[in-house]
Each structure stands twice: as C-alpha cells, then as structure tokens.
Design a protein around this motif. Structure first.
Motif, mmCIF file in Angstrom:
data_model
loop_
_atom_site.group_PDB
_atom_site.id
_atom_site.type_symbol
_atom_site.label_atom_id
_atom_site.label_comp_id
_atom_site.label_asym_id
_atom_site.label_seq_id
_atom_site.Cartn_x
_atom_site.Cartn_y
_atom_site.Cartn_z
ATOM 1 N N ALA A 70 36.346 -17.425 -16.808
ATOM 2 C CA ALA A 70 37.496 -18.176 -15.925
ATOM 3 C C ALA A 70 37.844 -19.506 -16.912
ATOM 4 O O ALA A 70 37.002 -20.193 -16.978
ATOM 5 C CB ALA A 70 37.073 -18.439 -14.820
ATOM 6 N N ARG A 71 39.172 -19.229 -17.428
ATOM 7 C CA ARG A 71 39.543 -20.189 -18.330
ATOM 8 C C ARG A 71 40.584 -21.336 -17.461
ATOM 9 O O ARG A 71 41.297 -20.729 -16.469
ATOM 10 C CB ARG A 71 40.405 -19.680 -19.315
ATOM 11 C CG ARG A 71 39.414 -18.953 -20.397
ATOM 12 C CD ARG A 71 40.378 -18.524 -21.618
ATOM 13 N NE ARG A 71 39.637 -18.079 -22.560
ATOM 14 C CZ ARG A 71 39.260 -16.652 -22.695
ATOM 15 N NH1 ARG A 71 39.485 -15.758 -21.639
ATOM 16 N NH2 ARG A 71 38.391 -16.346 -23.657
ATOM 17 N N ALA A 72 40.201 -22.444 -17.702
ATOM 18 C CA ALA A 72 41.271 -23.331 -17.026
ATOM 19 C C ALA A 72 42.692 -23.318 -17.058
ATOM 20 O O ALA A 72 43.249 -22.729 -18.350
ATOM 21 C CB ALA A 72 40.817 -24.947 -17.301
ATOM 22 N N GLY A 73 43.149 -23.170 -15.944
ATOM 23 C CA GLY A 73 44.798 -22.982 -15.913
ATOM 24 C C GLY A 73 45.147 -21.488 -15.657
ATOM 25 O O GLY A 73 46.282 -21.359 -15.344
ATOM 26 N N ALA A 74 44.049 -20.712 -15.865
ATOM 27 C CA ALA A 74 44.389 -19.252 -15.506
ATOM 28 C C ALA A 74 44.674 -19.167 -13.989
ATOM 29 O O ALA A 74 43.840 -19.840 -13.077
ATOM 30 C CB ALA A 74 43.183 -18.454 -16.250
ATOM 31 N N ILE A 75 45.406 -18.007 -13.734
ATOM 32 C CA ILE A 75 45.517 -17.577 -12.254
ATOM 33 C C ILE A 75 44.588 -16.431 -12.027
ATOM 34 O O ILE A 75 44.257 -15.730 -12.564
ATOM 35 C CB ILE A 75 47.109 -17.118 -12.130
ATOM 36 C CG1 ILE A 75 47.869 -17.965 -12.317
ATOM 37 C CG2 ILE A 75 47.088 -16.618 -10.594
ATOM 38 C CD1 ILE A 75 47.865 -19.331 -11.566
ATOM 39 N N ALA A 76 43.770 -16.831 -10.814
ATOM 40 C CA ALA A 76 42.542 -15.994 -10.368
ATOM 41 C C ALA A 76 43.134 -14.690 -9.881
ATOM 42 O O ALA A 76 43.720 -14.638 -8.883
ATOM 43 C CB ALA A 76 41.680 -16.611 -9.634
ATOM 44 N N PRO A 77 42.557 -13.429 -10.519
ATOM 45 C CA PRO A 77 43.133 -12.208 -10.015
ATOM 46 C C PRO A 77 42.195 -11.745 -8.815
ATOM 47 O O PRO A 77 42.561 -10.856 -8.115
ATOM 48 C CB PRO A 77 43.004 -11.349 -11.174
ATOM 49 C CG PRO A 77 41.885 -11.890 -11.953
ATOM 50 C CD PRO A 77 41.927 -13.437 -11.896
ATOM 51 N N VAL A 78 40.940 -12.327 -8.800
ATOM 52 C CA VAL A 78 40.228 -11.924 -7.627
ATOM 53 C C VAL A 78 39.451 -13.144 -7.209
ATOM 54 O O VAL A 78 39.661 -14.263 -7.564
ATOM 55 C CB VAL A 78 39.106 -10.882 -8.141
ATOM 56 C CG1 VAL A 78 39.537 -9.569 -8.444
ATOM 57 C CG2 VAL A 78 38.156 -11.776 -9.361
ATOM 58 N N ASP A 79 38.708 -13.038 -5.767
ATOM 59 C CA ASP A 79 38.119 -14.218 -5.370
ATOM 60 C C ASP A 79 36.791 -14.490 -6.193
ATOM 61 O O ASP A 79 36.063 -13.527 -6.660
ATOM 62 C CB ASP A 79 37.517 -13.842 -3.900
ATOM 63 C CG ASP A 79 38.791 -14.028 -2.841
ATOM 64 O OD1 ASP A 79 39.670 -14.916 -3.114
ATOM 65 O OD2 ASP A 79 39.040 -13.041 -1.946
ATOM 66 N N VAL A 80 36.258 -15.705 -6.117
ATOM 67 C CA VAL A 80 35.150 -16.032 -6.968
ATOM 68 C C VAL A 80 34.027 -16.581 -6.261
ATOM 69 O O VAL A 80 34.374 -17.872 -5.698
ATOM 70 C CB VAL A 80 35.571 -16.699 -8.471
ATOM 71 C CG1 VAL A 80 34.396 -17.124 -8.944
ATOM 72 C CG2 VAL A 80 36.649 -16.083 -9.204
ATOM 73 N N ILE A 81 32.918 -15.798 -5.832
ATOM 74 C CA ILE A 81 32.014 -16.376 -5.034
ATOM 75 C C ILE A 81 30.551 -16.796 -6.007
ATOM 76 O O ILE A 81 30.101 -15.898 -6.440
ATOM 77 C CB ILE A 81 31.709 -15.497 -4.075
ATOM 78 C CG1 ILE A 81 33.129 -15.331 -2.966
ATOM 79 C CG2 ILE A 81 30.463 -15.939 -2.937
ATOM 80 C CD1 ILE A 81 32.726 -14.329 -2.007
ATOM 81 N N VAL A 82 30.264 -18.074 -5.930
ATOM 82 C CA VAL A 82 29.167 -18.421 -6.556
ATOM 83 C C VAL A 82 27.948 -18.002 -5.525
ATOM 84 O O VAL A 82 27.824 -18.816 -4.548
ATOM 85 C CB VAL A 82 29.030 -19.682 -7.213
ATOM 86 C CG1 VAL A 82 27.604 -20.229 -7.720
ATOM 87 C CG2 VAL A 82 30.097 -19.828 -7.913
ATOM 88 N N GLU A 83 26.930 -17.480 -6.090
ATOM 89 C CA GLU A 83 25.799 -16.791 -5.133
ATOM 90 C C GLU A 83 24.821 -18.058 -5.103
ATOM 91 O O GLU A 83 24.455 -18.718 -6.159
ATOM 92 C CB GLU A 83 25.185 -15.678 -5.424
ATOM 93 C CG GLU A 83 26.130 -14.271 -5.266
ATOM 94 C CD GLU A 83 25.622 -13.040 -5.627
ATOM 95 O OE1 GLU A 83 24.463 -13.163 -5.914
ATOM 96 O OE2 GLU A 83 26.094 -11.896 -5.239
ATOM 97 N N ALA A 84 24.053 -18.224 -3.943
ATOM 98 C CA ALA A 84 22.938 -19.136 -3.847
ATOM 99 C C ALA A 84 21.809 -18.383 -4.915
ATOM 100 O O ALA A 84 21.459 -17.302 -4.884
ATOM 101 C CB ALA A 84 22.252 -19.075 -2.653
ATOM 102 N N GLN A 85 21.397 -19.479 -5.801
ATOM 103 C CA GLN A 85 20.491 -19.409 -6.732
ATOM 104 C C GLN A 85 19.948 -20.631 -7.422
ATOM 105 O O GLN A 85 20.276 -21.624 -7.306
ATOM 106 C CB GLN A 85 21.270 -18.605 -8.083
ATOM 107 C CG GLN A 85 22.607 -19.216 -8.380
ATOM 108 C CD GLN A 85 23.310 -18.491 -9.691
ATOM 109 O OE1 GLN A 85 22.959 -18.373 -10.578
ATOM 110 N NE2 GLN A 85 24.550 -18.315 -9.214
ATOM 111 N N ASN A 86 18.882 -20.303 -8.113
ATOM 112 C CA ASN A 86 18.359 -21.444 -8.774
ATOM 113 C C ASN A 86 18.950 -21.352 -10.188
ATOM 114 O O ASN A 86 18.910 -20.525 -10.939
ATOM 115 C CB ASN A 86 16.771 -21.358 -9.328
ATOM 116 C CG ASN A 86 16.111 -22.543 -9.475
ATOM 117 O OD1 ASN A 86 16.678 -23.038 -10.653
ATOM 118 N ND2 ASN A 86 15.131 -22.961 -9.293
ATOM 119 N N THR A 87 19.806 -22.529 -10.375
ATOM 120 C CA THR A 87 20.679 -22.710 -11.822
ATOM 121 C C THR A 87 19.879 -22.777 -12.993
ATOM 122 O O THR A 87 20.295 -22.444 -14.019
ATOM 123 C CB THR A 87 21.578 -23.831 -11.467
ATOM 124 O OG1 THR A 87 20.957 -24.925 -11.453
ATOM 125 C CG2 THR A 87 22.373 -23.650 -10.308
#
Length: 310
Positions: free
Chosen positions: A107-124
């Motif tokens: 995902a680049r800054a300024g781009a229009i998202a074609p889909v929903d983005v969900i960050v899953e619960a996780q140890n980063t």
C-alpha cells in the motif's frame, strides 16, 4: 519519427478492429512494465493487448466507424487509464487469464484502496520503542515477551479511502502487501454488444431457471385472463381433458382415454388389491429373511459350549 509511429499505430488498431470480434476494455492502474510483459506472454495465442493514449484510441476507432458503426458503443468507456484486449476466444477464458496475472503490491501513500485492509491481531516482533507509532493510529497494543502485540483486529483502511503515510508505513513494517494489481476488465464488446464482466459469471443453469420461471409466469397470466399462448396451451389441454372426463363420467359416455379413470372410480379397491401383492411379496421376503436369520442364530447357539461326548 513521431508521425510515422502514429501512422503505424492507426494501421495496427485498424487491423485489430477488423480481425477480432471481441474487445475487452481493461483498467491498467498500477500495472508496471514488467508485469505488462508477463501478461502479454500469458495471453500469447489467445489475445492481443493494445495500449495507448485515449485520444489516439478514440480517433482510430472513429476512423473505423464507416466499416463497423457498432464500434461507437465502445467510445464512452475509453476514459481513465485503460487499454484494449482483442480476442476471438471465449470471454471467460480471457477474463480468467487476466485475473491469473494479478500480483500482490504494498500500500503506497496516496493510493486509493481497492479493498478493505484489516490488520489481524498478532505479535509484531517490534520493540517497545515503536509503541507511540501504534498509539498514533489508535491501535490497541500490549507488550508480550518483549515485543509489541496487537490486541485485536484493526480495520486500518476502508475501500475507496486514500492510503495515508502512517498506514503505508505500518503495513510496510508488518511486511503486508494488501493490494493486488493487474489488468481489470471493465467492459466487454462482443459482436456489436457491450456488457459488464459480471455477465460472464451467469451460468447455463441460472439462465435455464430464469427462462423456466418466465414461462411459468406467462402461462399463469394467460390462463388467468383466458388468452391462449404457447406457454399456456399444455395447461389448457390438460384442464380441458379433465372437464371432458368429468362430463363423460356424469353422462356415462365411453371413450378409450377415460376408461381407466372410470374403472378406478367404479371400484377403487380393485386397484388397491392389485398393488397389495407387490407390497405383500416384499413383506413376505423380509419376514422369511428374518426367520432364516433367527434359525441360523439358534443353530449357532446350540453348538456353542457343548461337546459330542458330554
């Protein structure tokens, strides 16, 4: 030079318009040159891709209208970053080939998202010093085993939203590539008709079911208003035959088609008796099998635990 290149371009698009009956108008946003080469290679022998400025494609198509006036239907859809894919093959095959050549992208800054983005619960795996970064994005975290852990799933970007710098950075840090890009079929021209790609998902079974439902509706309306149509004729004949048989029974009129019904009305028990032997035979066979099994069990029981010399 530029003029010679344009002349060759117009000749080429004219040849393609004459040769191919199907044209796919495809969106080419975020498709890079290397990916385009891969798509061209995968479509070799199936379809040809033509890219260019919209003004040039429009001008070339307008010049070809005297040969094929129906091509004018394409012109309203040549807008944005689009290209043309020419083919003689099954539209579903071409569409699927294009979908196979999508590639994952960050995902680049300024781009229009074609889909929903969900960050899953996780140890980063990130150290506690990055906590402020997550707090700025309103993402709940905790420290587990010396690393930041996202507590619950986070709906980071909604479809249609512009990707912010912070969201892009976070996804990059998590090594997540949420988007996929490729040539997207927007509209299809097929022998004079233009339709959306969703039409390709309609199956023969769905078409047949819709057709049957339509015939049923026509038949119902025709019978209700007393107007004869091809759909209602079979029902009208059956209903007429029922009326004729009813009159024949009441008036004691004989004709071959009504004999079976009159015989049944005269003596229903005869038909019940005729059906009974078949059912009785099956029941008798079942009973005999049960008796045989019981007999075998008794013989087996008699043999167990006894000796001939007792």
């Amino acid at each position: 030079d530029r003029a010679t290149w344009k002349a060759k371009y117009f000749v080429k698009i004219g040849q393609l318009l004459d040769e191919y009956p199907r044209i796919f108008i495809v969106g080419a946003d975020n498709v890079r040159s290397k990916q385009m080469q891969q798509i061209r290679a995968s479509l070799r022998g199936i379809a040809e891709i033509l890219m260019g400025k919209n003004t040039m494609m429009t001008k070339a198509i307008r010049a070809h209208l005297p040969n094929n006036p129906s091509l004018e239907k394409i012109l309203p859809f040549i807008k944005g970053n689009v290209g043309l894919v020419f083919s003689k093959e099954d539209p579903v095959l071409v569409r699927d080939k294009l979908l196979e050549n999508k590639v994952a992208a960050p995902a680049r800054a300024g781009a229009i998202a074609p889909v929903d983005v969900i960050v899953e619960a996780q140890n980063t795996g990130m150290g506690p010093e990055k906590t402020n970064f997550f707090q700025a994005l309103n993402i709940s975290t905790k420290i587990a085993k010396g690393a930041i852990e996202i507590v619950s799933n986070v709906h980071l970007i909604h479809v249609g939203d512009k990707v912010g710098a912070s969201e892009a950075t976070l996804l990059q840090m998590l090594n997540v590539k949420p988007f996929s890009y490729g040539l997207i079929v927007e509209n299809i021209y097929d022998n004079g008709a233009v339709f959306s790609p969703e039409i390709l998902d309609i199956t023969d079974e769905q078409l047949l079911a819709k057709f049957q439902q339509g015939i049923s509706n026509v038949a119902a309306v025709s019978l209700n208003i007393g107007y004869c149509t091809q759909a209602s004729i079979p029902h009208s004949i059956i209903n007429g035959f029922k009326n004729v048989v009813a009159v024949a029974v009441e008036a004691e009129i004989d004709f071959p088609q009504a004999d079976g019904i009159k015989a049944y009305l005269a003596d229903p028990s005869a038909f019940a008796v005729a059906a009974a032997p078949a059912a009785g035979g099956a029941a008798q066979e079942t009973k005999e099998e049960e008796v045989k099994e019981e007999s075998e069990e008794e013989e087996s029981d008699d043999d167990m635990g006894f000796s001939l010399f007792d």
